[in-house]
Structures are given as structure tokens and as C-alpha cells.
Design a protein around this motif. Structure first.
Motif, PDB file in Angstrom:
ATOM      1  N   PHE A   1       7.792  -5.161  14.072  1.00 52.50           N
ATOM      2  CA  PHE A   1       6.649  -4.585  14.637  1.00 52.50           C
ATOM      3  C   PHE A   1       5.361  -5.507  15.080  1.00 52.50           C
ATOM      4  O   PHE A   1       5.119  -5.234  16.292  1.00 52.50           O
ATOM      5  CB  PHE A   1       5.775  -3.933  13.348  1.00 52.50           C
ATOM      6  CG  PHE A   1       4.651  -3.028  13.510  1.00 52.50           C
ATOM      7  CD1 PHE A   1       4.952  -1.663  13.671  1.00 52.50           C
ATOM      8  CD2 PHE A   1       3.416  -3.679  13.483  1.00 52.50           C
ATOM      9  CE1 PHE A   1       3.878  -1.026  13.942  1.00 52.50           C
ATOM     10  CE2 PHE A   1       2.217  -2.844  13.835  1.00 52.50           C
ATOM     11  CZ  PHE A   1       2.472  -1.373  14.130  1.00 52.50           C
ATOM     12  N   LEU A   2       5.595  -6.492  14.659  1.00 49.28           N
ATOM     13  CA  LEU A   2       4.715  -7.670  15.285  1.00 49.28           C
ATOM     14  C   LEU A   2       5.335  -8.121  16.813  1.00 49.28           C
ATOM     15  O   LEU A   2       4.666  -8.481  17.504  1.00 49.28           O
ATOM     16  CB  LEU A   2       4.683  -8.845  14.264  1.00 49.28           C
ATOM     17  CG  LEU A   2       4.005  -8.648  13.123  1.00 49.28           C
ATOM     18  CD1 LEU A   2       4.015  -9.954  12.042  1.00 49.28           C
ATOM     19  CD2 LEU A   2       2.544  -8.333  13.280  1.00 49.28           C
TER      20      LEU A   2
ATOM     21  N   ASP B   1       3.402  -4.240   3.107  1.00 54.11           N
ATOM     22  CA  ASP B   1       2.592  -3.263   2.511  1.00 54.11           C
ATOM     23  C   ASP B   1       1.095  -3.282   2.890  1.00 54.11           C
ATOM     24  O   ASP B   1       0.263  -2.371   3.242  1.00 54.11           O
ATOM     25  CB  ASP B   1       2.745  -3.274   1.290  1.00 54.11           C
ATOM     26  CG  ASP B   1       4.030  -2.505   0.661  1.00 54.11           C
ATOM     27  OD1 ASP B   1       4.816  -1.914   1.462  1.00 54.11           O
ATOM     28  OD2 ASP B   1       4.311  -2.865  -0.463  1.00 54.11           O
ATOM     29  N   HIS B   2       0.578  -4.450   2.816  1.00 54.72           N
ATOM     30  CA  HIS B   2      -0.902  -4.653   3.242  1.00 54.72           C
ATOM     31  C   HIS B   2      -1.108  -4.487   4.749  1.00 54.72           C
ATOM     32  O   HIS B   2      -2.113  -3.623   4.889  1.00 54.72           O
ATOM     33  CB  HIS B   2      -1.500  -5.963   2.606  1.00 54.72           C
ATOM     34  CG  HIS B   2      -2.731  -6.000   3.281  1.00 54.72           C
ATOM     35  ND1 HIS B   2      -4.014  -5.550   2.302  1.00 54.72           N
ATOM     36  CD2 HIS B   2      -3.540  -6.865   4.180  1.00 54.72           C
ATOM     37  CE1 HIS B   2      -5.137  -5.955   3.144  1.00 54.72           C
ATOM     38  NE2 HIS B   2      -4.759  -6.778   4.035  1.00 54.72           N
ATOM     39  N   PHE B   3      -0.253  -4.948   5.497  1.00 57.58           N
ATOM     40  CA  PHE B   3      -0.784  -4.846   6.982  1.00 57.58           C
ATOM     41  C   PHE B   3      -0.499  -3.379   7.231  1.00 57.58           C
ATOM     42  O   PHE B   3      -1.424  -2.972   8.245  1.00 57.58           O
ATOM     43  CB  PHE B   3       0.362  -5.715   7.606  1.00 57.58           C
ATOM     44  CG  PHE B   3       0.113  -5.881   9.270  1.00 57.58           C
ATOM     45  CD1 PHE B   3      -0.816  -6.520   9.734  1.00 57.58           C
ATOM     46  CD2 PHE B   3       0.922  -5.049  10.188  1.00 57.58           C
ATOM     47  CE1 PHE B   3      -1.020  -6.616  10.973  1.00 57.58           C
ATOM     48  CE2 PHE B   3       0.710  -4.977  11.397  1.00 57.58           C
ATOM     49  CZ  PHE B   3      -0.272  -5.731  11.784  1.00 57.58           C
ATOM     50  N   ARG B   4       0.612  -2.594   6.882  1.00 58.36           N
ATOM     51  CA  ARG B   4       0.569  -1.201   7.129  1.00 58.36           C
ATOM     52  C   ARG B   4      -0.739  -0.389   6.534  1.00 58.36           C
ATOM     53  O   ARG B   4      -1.255   0.417   7.461  1.00 58.36           O
ATOM     54  CB  ARG B   4       1.689  -0.673   6.470  1.00 58.36           C
ATOM     55  CG  ARG B   4       2.908  -0.798   7.143  1.00 58.36           C
ATOM     56  CD  ARG B   4       4.318  -0.348   6.397  1.00 58.36           C
ATOM     57  NE  ARG B   4       4.213  -0.617   4.921  1.00 58.36           N
ATOM     58  CZ  ARG B   4       5.441   0.018   4.299  1.00 58.36           C
ATOM     59  NH1 ARG B   4       6.149   0.871   4.703  1.00 58.36           N
ATOM     60  NH2 ARG B   4       5.253  -0.447   2.950  1.00 58.36           N
ATOM     61  N   SER B   5      -0.940  -0.869   5.377  1.00 58.61           N
ATOM     62  CA  SER B   5      -2.389  -0.150   4.915  1.00 58.61           C
ATOM     63  C   SER B   5      -3.593  -0.406   5.938  1.00 58.61           C
ATOM     64  O   SER B   5      -4.426   0.503   6.286  1.00 58.61           O
ATOM     65  CB  SER B   5      -2.642  -0.583   3.618  1.00 58.61           C
ATOM     66  OG  SER B   5      -4.067  -0.236   3.189  1.00 58.61           O
ATOM     67  N   PHE B   6      -3.619  -1.729   6.384  1.00 53.65           N
ATOM     68  CA  PHE B   6      -4.755  -2.201   7.335  1.00 53.65           C
ATOM     69  C   PHE B   6      -4.903  -1.368   8.582  1.00 53.65           C
ATOM     70  O   PHE B   6      -5.824  -0.791   9.112  1.00 53.65           O
ATOM     71  CB  PHE B   6      -4.829  -3.680   7.553  1.00 53.65           C
ATOM     72  CG  PHE B   6      -5.666  -3.839   8.762  1.00 53.65           C
ATOM     73  CD1 PHE B   6      -6.958  -4.120   8.599  1.00 53.65           C
ATOM     74  CD2 PHE B   6      -4.981  -4.555   9.838  1.00 53.65           C
ATOM     75  CE1 PHE B   6      -7.701  -4.417   9.782  1.00 53.65           C
ATOM     76  CE2 PHE B   6      -5.735  -4.931  10.679  1.00 53.65           C
ATOM     77  CZ  PHE B   6      -7.128  -4.860  11.064  1.00 53.65           C
TER      78      PHE B   6
ATOM     79  N   ASP C   1      11.935  -4.750   4.797  1.00 50.91           N
ATOM     80  CA  ASP C   1      10.603  -4.867   4.836  1.00 50.91           C
ATOM     81  C   ASP C   1      10.283  -5.870   5.646  1.00 50.91           C
ATOM     82  O   ASP C   1       9.169  -5.873   6.600  1.00 50.91           O
ATOM     83  CB  ASP C   1       9.790  -5.091   3.363  1.00 50.91           C
ATOM     84  CG  ASP C   1       9.315  -3.932   2.579  1.00 50.91           C
ATOM     85  OD1 ASP C   1       9.628  -2.804   3.083  1.00 50.91           O
ATOM     86  OD2 ASP C   1       8.828  -4.091   1.592  1.00 50.91           O
ATOM     87  N   LYS C   2      10.992  -6.810   5.669  1.00 47.27           N
ATOM     88  CA  LYS C   2      10.795  -8.305   6.353  1.00 47.27           C
ATOM     89  C   LYS C   2      11.302  -8.012   7.655  1.00 47.27           C
ATOM     90  O   LYS C   2      10.578  -8.214   8.837  1.00 47.27           O
ATOM     91  CB  LYS C   2      11.693  -9.471   5.761  1.00 47.27           C
ATOM     92  CG  LYS C   2      11.324 -10.793   6.653  1.00 47.27           C
ATOM     93  CD  LYS C   2      12.121 -11.949   6.062  1.00 47.27           C
ATOM     94  CE  LYS C   2      11.396 -12.246   4.724  1.00 47.27           C
ATOM     95  NZ  LYS C   2      12.058 -13.693   4.268  1.00 47.27           N
ATOM     96  N   VAL C   3      12.230  -7.179   8.080  1.00 45.01           N
ATOM     97  CA  VAL C   3      12.950  -6.912   9.233  1.00 45.01           C
ATOM     98  C   VAL C   3      11.795  -5.970  10.271  1.00 45.01           C
ATOM     99  O   VAL C   3      11.360  -6.289  11.193  1.00 45.01           O
ATOM    100  CB  VAL C   3      14.120  -6.269   9.251  1.00 45.01           C
ATOM    101  CG1 VAL C   3      14.564  -5.763  10.638  1.00 45.01           C
ATOM    102  CG2 VAL C   3      15.312  -7.064   8.599  1.00 45.01           C
TER     103      VAL C   3
END
Length: 328
Positions: free
Chosen positions: A154-155, A78-83, A147-149
Motif C-alpha cells: 500500500f505504501l 490496523d492504525h494506518f487503515r483506520s487513519f 499485514d506486513k505485505v
């Protein structure tokens, strides 16, 4: 143990110190009391901007800092997407550039559910591709939530992150993560491990045997694992396996259609047309296929991790350019 004077400082005082130190991560690492004073979106965003988007003088120090950031508990999907949305939303592309600055095919909004739908090339890289640190252990093993997948995929698609193979913890996590994905029939995760050499070696006959005999022979998983092993060099006699042959015969006698299906796939893989023939061992997805039986429907996903496509000019996906396949 009593708190040190700096630990007693209120957030209003210690946060400016953190920013004056150029967001030195040694400060929050010094004490959980100090770290708690930085537990807010403003500080998190500043840290990500500083270490994930700016090229610092020391590549080694930056890589270590990036690895530390992704290991933090607050660095979740969630935080990474927001960033990502805040950082590159103004320009409207993950490359971080506007059309005037050189962006010629904007990838926006980001496809967070399946990053592989976004097209990049050597001449149009995502800004995140310059992140060259370690994949956090927390993303290498189950439970495999959506979420983990999505975060891991994405990374892998947008950055240069790799597993820390020198770390026993990371090696064990990757090994157990793949094993759990096989045992739970999680095709998405198995595909990530099969098609990304940054997550480990290519599957072998041993992997196929485990997927068949220990994990229930989910046909989609077995087919993808066998096809990947073939792609990475398993041909002809390499597929001779008495244990798998016996398993097939046993299932055929029981009337289980998986037995005939797997037997046929093994026969196809064992066919050779001469040394170096890339068509040797081709598995036809249609031969031997049968209707969905007890939820076992053959699903074959078109993968983009190693495809060659026409994109502005002929180019492989940027992942191949940045992550050469290891020799072992």
C-alpha cells in the motif's frame, strides 16, 4: 533517576501542551513517561493529520517527522487503515477531493488487501503520494505476515517513500527481507522486491541462481525473477551460466521436470535477434510448462507497477512519474 516535573504531569495537562506546541514530536521523544501520556487514538490521529496530510514550511523537517512517525511501534497496519478511512472517508476518495473539487474517478473504499487494483494517474494522485520519507525498517524484513505485505504494498503504491540506503540497518533489512522471501517461497514479497526499484536493484543472474539452487527453484518465483531481470536489460550472453546449466543437467538425470523447464527458459533468454531488439530473449510461459507436481505450479501474475494504460489520457502510473528509476 527521579522523574522530571514535566514527566509527573497527568495526561489531562500534558496533552494540551503537546497540542499547543503544534504537535512537536520532540516532546514525546524526550521521555517514555511523556510519550505514554499520548498513547491514544486521538493523539495518534492528530499527529498523522498534522504531518502526513499538511504541507509544512520545511520539507526537510516534515520528511524527518514522517520517517519518525512510521517508525513508531503504534504505527501498524490496523492504525494506518483506520487513519485513512477517517481522514478521507468523508470525501470518498484517496485523492482527498470531492467531485466538485476535481475528483473524476473515486477510488473508494481503498483496496487494503491489494493496493495495485486502485487506478491513479498524474492528473488524479492519491493525497498520500506527497509523503516522501523513509520506509520503516520493520516493513523490510520478515516474518512476512499478510499485514506486513499489505502495508508495504500500500505504501509503495500510494506514497513516495523509499528505503534509506545510507542506513546500514535499512540496507541489511532489505537484503535479508528479500532473501527470506526467496527461501520461504513467498511469491507476493518476491514480486514486490523484483518490481520496485525503491526496494533495491533489479534481479541479476546471481539472484536467479540463488532462487534455483538455494531456495528450491519455485518455478513461479524463478520465472518472475528471470522475466524482471530480462526487462531490466539482461539479454543474450548475459544469461550464460555454467552453474545453472549443470544444475539443469543434474535434475534432468534425476527425472525432475524442473530441469528441462529451466533449461528451456534459459535457452529462450539467450536467443538474440540483433542489437537493441526488444523481442530478444522472450520467455514463452506456455513452452515447457507442466502440471502441478508436488505443489510446484507455475503462477504468473500480471503486474501493474510499470504498465502503460489508458486512463483519462495516456499516462503511466503515477509511481513512474514520482519515482524515476535510478541509474545504478
Amino acid at each position: 533517576m527521579p522523574l522530571a516535573p514535566i514527566e509527573k504531569l497527568p495526561a489531562e495537562l500534558i496533552q494540551p501542551i503537546f497540542f499547543y506546541s503544534d504537535l512537536n514530536l520532540a516532546l514525546p521523544a524526550a521521555s517514555p513517561h511523556i510519550a505514554s501520556k499520548f498513547a491514544n487514538e486521538y493523539c495518534y490521529h492528530a499527529v498523522c493529520t498534522r504531518y502526513l496530510t499538511t504541507n509544512l514550511e520545511s520539507r526537510v523537517e516534515q520528511t524527518l517527522a514522517q520517517t519518525r512517525i512510521f517508525s513508531y511501534k503504534w504505527m501498524m497496519w490496523d492504525h494506518f487503515r483506520s487513519f485513512v478511512l477517517k481522514k478521507w472517508g468523508v470525501n470518498g476518495c484517496l485523492c482527498g477531493k470531492t467531485p466538485k473539487e476535481g475528483c473524476f474517478d473515486a477510488q473508494w473504499p481503498p483496496d487494503f488487501e491489494d493496493a495495485t487494483t486502485m487506478l491513479f494517474s498524474r492528473s488524479h494522485l492519491p493525497a498520500l503520494s506527497y509523503i516522501k520519507c523513509r520506509i520503516p525498517v520493520k516493513l523490510l524484513s520478515g516474518p512476512w505476515t499478510s499485514d506486513k505485505v499489505q502495508f508495504l504494498r500500500f505504501l509503495l503504491w500510494t506514497t513516495s517513500m523509499t528505503v534509506d540506503w545510507a542506513s546500514h540497518e535499512a540496507r541489511a533489512a532489505a537484503r535479508e527481507g528479500k532473501k527470506e522471501a526467496l527461501l520461504t517461497g513467498n511469491l507476493e514479497v518476491v514480486e514486490l522486491f523484483n518490481h520496485n526499484r525503491r526496494l533495491g536493484k533489479a534481479p541479476s543472474v546471481d539472484t536467479v541462481r540463488f532462487a534455483v539452487m538455494d531456495a528450491g527453484c519455485d518455478r513461479s518465483i524463478v520465472y518472475d525473477t528471470m522475466a524482471t531481470a530480462r526487462t531490466w536489460g539482461l539479454r543474450g550472453e548475459a544469461w550464460n551460466c555454467e552453474v545453472l546449466d549443470q544444475w539443469c543437467e543434474g535434475k534432468i538425470q534425476e527425472g525432475d521436470p524442473k530441469g528441462e523447464w529451466l533449461q528451456l527458459k534459459l535457452e529462450e533468454l539467450r536467443v538474440t535477434h540483433g542489437a537493441g531488439d526488444l523481442n530478444s530473449g522472450y520467455m514463452d510461459p506456455e513452452t515447457g510448462n507442466y502440471e502441478d507436481v508436488d505443489g510446484d505450479k507455475l503462477v504468473i501474475t500480471p503486474h501493474k507497477w510499470n504498465q502503460v494504460y489508458i486512463y483519462s489520457c495516456a499516462a503511466r502510473p503515477f509511481q513512474d512519474a514520482l519515482h524515476p528509476v535510478p541509474s545504478s
